[in-house]
Design a protein around this motif. Structure first.
Motif, PDB file in Angstrom:
ATOM      1  N   MET A 123      77.444  10.897  -8.827  1.00  0.00           N
ATOM      2  CA  MET A 123      77.676   9.873  -7.832  1.00  0.00           C
ATOM      3  C   MET A 123      79.179   9.744  -7.585  1.00  0.00           C
ATOM      4  N   LYS A 124      79.543   9.633  -6.335  1.00  0.00           N
ATOM      5  CA  LYS A 124      80.953   9.506  -5.973  1.00  0.00           C
ATOM      6  C   LYS A 124      81.529   8.183  -6.475  1.00  0.00           C
ATOM      7  N   PRO A 125      82.782   8.195  -6.920  1.00  0.00           N
ATOM      8  CA  PRO A 125      83.434   6.929  -7.273  1.00  0.00           C
ATOM      9  C   PRO A 125      83.628   6.077  -6.012  1.00  0.00           C
ATOM     10  N   VAL A 126      83.904   4.817  -6.231  1.00  0.00           N
ATOM     11  CA  VAL A 126      84.000   3.833  -5.154  1.00  0.00           C
ATOM     12  C   VAL A 126      85.433   3.352  -4.997  1.00  0.00           C
ATOM     13  N   SER A 132      85.587  12.242  -0.841  1.00  0.00           N
ATOM     14  CA  SER A 132      85.320  12.281  -2.281  1.00  0.00           C
ATOM     15  C   SER A 132      84.958  10.919  -2.881  1.00  0.00           C
ATOM     16  N   HIS A 133      84.978   9.863  -2.067  1.00  0.00           N
ATOM     17  CA  HIS A 133      84.691   8.510  -2.537  1.00  0.00           C
ATOM     18  C   HIS A 133      83.780   7.776  -1.566  1.00  0.00           C
ATOM     19  N   LEU A 162      76.325  -2.538  -6.149  1.00  0.00           N
ATOM     20  CA  LEU A 162      76.484  -1.089  -6.064  1.00  0.00           C
ATOM     21  C   LEU A 162      75.884  -0.363  -7.260  1.00  0.00           C
ATOM     22  N   ASN A 163      75.577  -1.129  -8.324  1.00  0.00           N
ATOM     23  CA  ASN A 163      75.047  -0.563  -9.558  1.00  0.00           C
ATOM     24  C   ASN A 163      75.953   0.549 -10.076  1.00  0.00           C
ATOM     25  N   VAL A 173      85.410   2.350 -10.109  1.00  0.00           N
ATOM     26  CA  VAL A 173      85.760   1.636  -8.882  1.00  0.00           C
ATOM     27  C   VAL A 173      87.254   1.344  -8.849  1.00  0.00           C
ATOM     28  N   ALA A 174      87.857   1.563  -7.695  1.00  0.00           N
ATOM     29  CA  ALA A 174      89.263   1.209  -7.467  1.00  0.00           C
ATOM     30  C   ALA A 174      89.310   0.101  -6.422  1.00  0.00           C
ATOM     31  N   MET A 175      90.237  -0.834  -6.601  1.00  0.00           N
ATOM     32  CA  MET A 175      90.485  -1.880  -5.612  1.00  0.00           C
ATOM     33  C   MET A 175      91.889  -1.683  -5.088  1.00  0.00           C
TER      34      MET A 175
END
Length: 170
Positions: free
Chosen positions: A1-4, A46-47, A102-103, A109-111
């Protein structure tokens, strides 16, 4: 799964004009911040890209309409705001609810945001990777304050394309 990647809206992806009020989708002129198109185009490969906003007077449809006006909507997988989370941004709970929806684990995850109190500190408390955009016009007066130690500070949005890759997430 792609990172967020979660992006703040105002002054991170789109210019928040100080003398304007009401819903951004209704403003006579809206614009993307410098480098937003190229950055989102590259990172969305990629995200999974989402917007996490504290806008109180805009619902998801309004936010979507604003992003469509500047042709950024095709890069955005979804929008998180008061309407669909039941809480405003500025607390860890806001980010915890996003992670639950998003489970996904916090370390995937990046903010990215320009406001230390609403974007960076609570995201860091929730365990997210944090990227603080602190250009002169976007730092909202807190550029001299200290961000959490793990926060990456940037002066241009386009820096993300070299800073942020799946390997960069914890």
């Amino acid at each position: 799964m792609k990172p967020v990647i979660l992006f703040d809206w105002g002054n991170t992806l789109m210019v928040d004009t100080p003398n304007m009020s009401g819903k951004m989708c209704d403003w006579p002129k809206v614009e993307a911040v410098k480098g937003a198109h190229q950055t989102l185009q590259i990172l969305s490969r990629s995200h999974r890209v989402y917007v996490a906003t504290n806008a109180q007077d805009s619902v998801v449809d309004d936010i979507t309409a604003a992003f469509k006006r500047v042709n950024l909507d095709s890069y955005i997988a979804g929008y998180f705001c008061y309407q669909n989370l039941g809480i405003g941004k500025g607390s860890r709970v806001f980010f915890d609810r996003i992670l639950a929806q998003l489970n996904v684990a916090a370390d995937q995850v990046a903010m990215v945001g320009d406001n230390l109190d609403n974007d960076i500190i609570p995201a860091d408390e929730a365990g997210l990777n944090t990227y603080w955009l602190t250009t002169e016009s976007q730092c909202q007066g807190d550029s001299k304050r200290q961000a959490p130690h793990s926060t990456v500070r940037m002066t241009e949005l386009s820096e993300l394309t070299s800073l942020l890759s799946p390997a960069e997430l914890k």
